[in-house]
Write a protein that holds these residues in place. Sequence first.
Motif, short mmCIF file in Angstrom:
data_model
loop_
_atom_site.label_atom_id
_atom_site.label_comp_id
_atom_site.label_asym_id
_atom_site.label_seq_id
_atom_site.Cartn_x
_atom_site.Cartn_y
_atom_site.Cartn_z
N UNK A 33 -80.69 37.00 47.08
CA UNK A 33 -80.57 37.66 45.78
C UNK A 33 -81.01 36.76 44.63
N UNK A 34 -80.64 35.50 44.70
CA UNK A 34 -80.98 34.56 43.63
C UNK A 34 -82.49 34.36 43.54
N UNK A 35 -83.15 34.26 44.68
CA UNK A 35 -84.59 33.95 44.67
C UNK A 35 -85.47 35.14 44.33
N UNK A 36 -85.01 36.37 44.60
CA UNK A 36 -85.80 37.51 44.15
C UNK A 36 -85.57 37.78 42.66
N UNK A 37 -84.52 37.18 42.11
CA UNK A 37 -84.18 37.40 40.70
C UNK A 37 -84.84 36.37 39.78
N UNK A 38 -84.83 35.10 40.17
CA UNK A 38 -85.31 34.05 39.27
C UNK A 38 -86.82 34.06 39.09
N UNK A 79 -84.13 41.26 28.21
CA UNK A 79 -83.60 40.36 29.24
C UNK A 79 -82.07 40.42 29.31
N UNK A 80 -81.43 40.67 28.19
CA UNK A 80 -79.97 40.76 28.18
C UNK A 80 -79.50 42.08 28.78
N UNK A 81 -80.23 43.16 28.50
CA UNK A 81 -79.87 44.46 29.07
C UNK A 81 -80.12 44.47 30.58
N UNK A 82 -81.16 43.77 31.00
CA UNK A 82 -81.49 43.71 32.42
C UNK A 82 -80.37 43.09 33.24
N UNK A 83 -79.63 42.17 32.62
CA UNK A 83 -78.49 41.56 33.31
C UNK A 83 -77.50 42.64 33.74
N UNK A 84 -77.45 43.73 32.97
CA UNK A 84 -76.55 44.83 33.33
C UNK A 84 -76.89 45.46 34.66
N UNK A 85 -78.18 45.47 35.03
CA UNK A 85 -78.56 46.03 36.33
C UNK A 85 -78.00 45.19 37.47
N UNK A 123 -81.92 32.78 34.25
CA UNK A 123 -83.29 32.97 33.78
C UNK A 123 -83.40 33.32 32.31
N UNK A 124 -82.29 33.40 31.59
CA UNK A 124 -82.35 33.64 30.14
C UNK A 124 -83.08 32.48 29.44
N UNK A 125 -83.78 32.80 28.36
CA UNK A 125 -84.55 31.78 27.65
C UNK A 125 -83.66 30.67 27.10
N UNK A 126 -82.38 30.98 26.84
CA UNK A 126 -81.47 29.96 26.33
C UNK A 126 -81.06 28.96 27.42
N UNK A 137 -72.44 38.69 47.97
CA UNK A 137 -73.07 37.45 47.54
C UNK A 137 -74.54 37.66 47.20
N UNK A 138 -75.20 38.59 47.88
CA UNK A 138 -76.58 38.92 47.50
C UNK A 138 -76.63 39.47 46.08
N UNK A 139 -75.73 40.40 45.78
CA UNK A 139 -75.67 40.98 44.43
C UNK A 139 -75.28 39.93 43.40
N UNK A 140 -74.37 39.04 43.78
CA UNK A 140 -73.98 37.96 42.88
C UNK A 140 -75.16 37.03 42.61
N UNK A 141 -75.98 36.80 43.64
CA UNK A 141 -77.18 35.98 43.46
C UNK A 141 -78.17 36.61 42.50
N UNK A 142 -78.35 37.94 42.60
CA UNK A 142 -79.24 38.65 41.67
C UNK A 142 -78.72 38.51 40.25
N UNK A 143 -77.43 38.75 40.08
CA UNK A 143 -76.81 38.67 38.75
C UNK A 143 -76.92 37.26 38.16
N UNK A 144 -76.57 36.26 38.96
CA UNK A 144 -76.61 34.88 38.45
C UNK A 144 -78.03 34.44 38.16
N UNK A 145 -78.98 34.88 38.98
CA UNK A 145 -80.38 34.56 38.74
C UNK A 145 -80.87 35.12 37.42
#
Length: 532
Positions: free
Chosen positions: A36-41, A324-330, A184-187, A172-180
């Motif tokens: 999840x993390x690697x498909x997200x970042x 990018x902030x709204x996308x975190x909601x997905x 990945x936020x510009x901040x 944990x896959x979903x958590x990886x997507x979310x954390x990624x």
Amino acid sequence: MSSSSDTEPTAAGKSSGRTLALTVCSAAIGGTFQYGYNISIINAPTSYIQGFINDTYMERWGIGLEMPQVTLVWTLIVSAFSLGGLLGALIGGPLAVRFGRKNTLLLNNSFLFAGAVLVLTCRAAKSFEMLIVARFLVGMNSGVSMNVQPMYFGESAPTHLRGAVAFSSAVFTAFGIFLGQVVGLTELLGAKHLWPYLLASNALPGLIQLFTLPWFPESPRYLLIDRGDKEACMKALGRLRGGEAPVQEMEEMLQELQQQKAANSGSAASAKTPWSLFKSRDLRAQLRTVMTASSSMMLCGNDSIYFYAYYIFLAAGIPPDKIQYVTIGTGASEFTASILSNLLIERVGRRYLLVGGYGLMSCWTVVFTVALNLQSRGVAGMAYLSMACVFCYILSFGLGPAGVTGILPAEIFDQAARPAAYMVAGSCMWISLFLVGMLFPFIVKGLGDFCFLPFLVVCVVSALCLGLTLPETKGKTLAEITAEFDRQNGVTREMQDTQLDEPVTHLGKACSFTALTEDPDPQPTARLGREI
């Protein structure tokens, strides 16, 4: 006296609950979390990496690339992850048999660390080819973990918690997507000069696993059935259950071991190959079910929804720099749905979650298609309806298909066939992911606002096929599940009265298989259920 006896089981139950929960966290943080993390970042630095590709080419040859050429190289980088995942799925089964489930997960981190080194040095080397190799290696890591981790969990959990523990892979896959998405936020690490560190940040979860997982036990089923080590099996099972190996679980494993020996003329069964699964009449229905579920999970269009979400949010009037902030909601939606499903799976069952998830996704695909068409005609408010459909589609996916699919091979195949079954399931999943990634842009171009109709067909067919052929596996032993599939395969098995060749040491005393049956002690398992 009585208070002392009451205190000891409680302490054992707490110990068993902690051990199993910590084993799950340690294995998953370096396992399916990484997928999840690697498909997200990879999404956040897209424009920066494309700029790096063009700049590198210009430094080499003195001329820049055209945009279609840059897109082609970028597609190779993205697709390398899927191709690596396919290879990882193919080698995951043999590695799990050769080294064990736990050791395979530990060895799997070597692909991850090698990829992180390539990413961190690609700018100094001025080589975008290193990114392709790095993503291929990261894909191999994900392919192995997506197969071996659910196998490890399914073999380590008690029957009444098997689904919930195995479903934690999807959590944990979903958590990886979310954390990624958050990282990945510009901040944080999504800034232009930090993108190599963003892509290499996957090494940190790998290090956590490398330092923690060795302290936890190997799969008891693997130790007994694959390695034939009864003492190690009982020790591992005792640690996972709070100091005592439950009689009923030992009985079930010993029965499976004896049945495999009987089927192989007294010798332990060797691990089956994918080809032997395809040739076996006894396993046709199981194999058909797993292939359908694994392919559907990737062909249903959930990943394409993530891709399309940017344009939906843009059409809804959200400023580009805020998307990018709204996308975190997905990502948060899928994470929330996976947690909810984890709580429901042992109550509702696998079949209802899987079929219900695809049924809901079918409904949202219809609404989404209508909304896109009305939106293109300028009907007010349709952009917001489309945005709602994005979240509802992802929630429905996380509620069922995302987690139940990975559990099925562990529940419906025996120990000898399980690694090969995960190889087949993983291959179907990664090939489907690759096809969707390559074809979806052309589908959008050719079908326009009707681009999600192919996914509607996949969801409807999947719901019907799985609803008609998949028996409920909740709370059932492998023998009970196999009996239901035997009816579909047209196979009649002769019931054999299996006897143990040797006595089994249980709680410090030698006892026969008959004695185990006569004096069951379900308390360790029951205690574990209350603590988790």
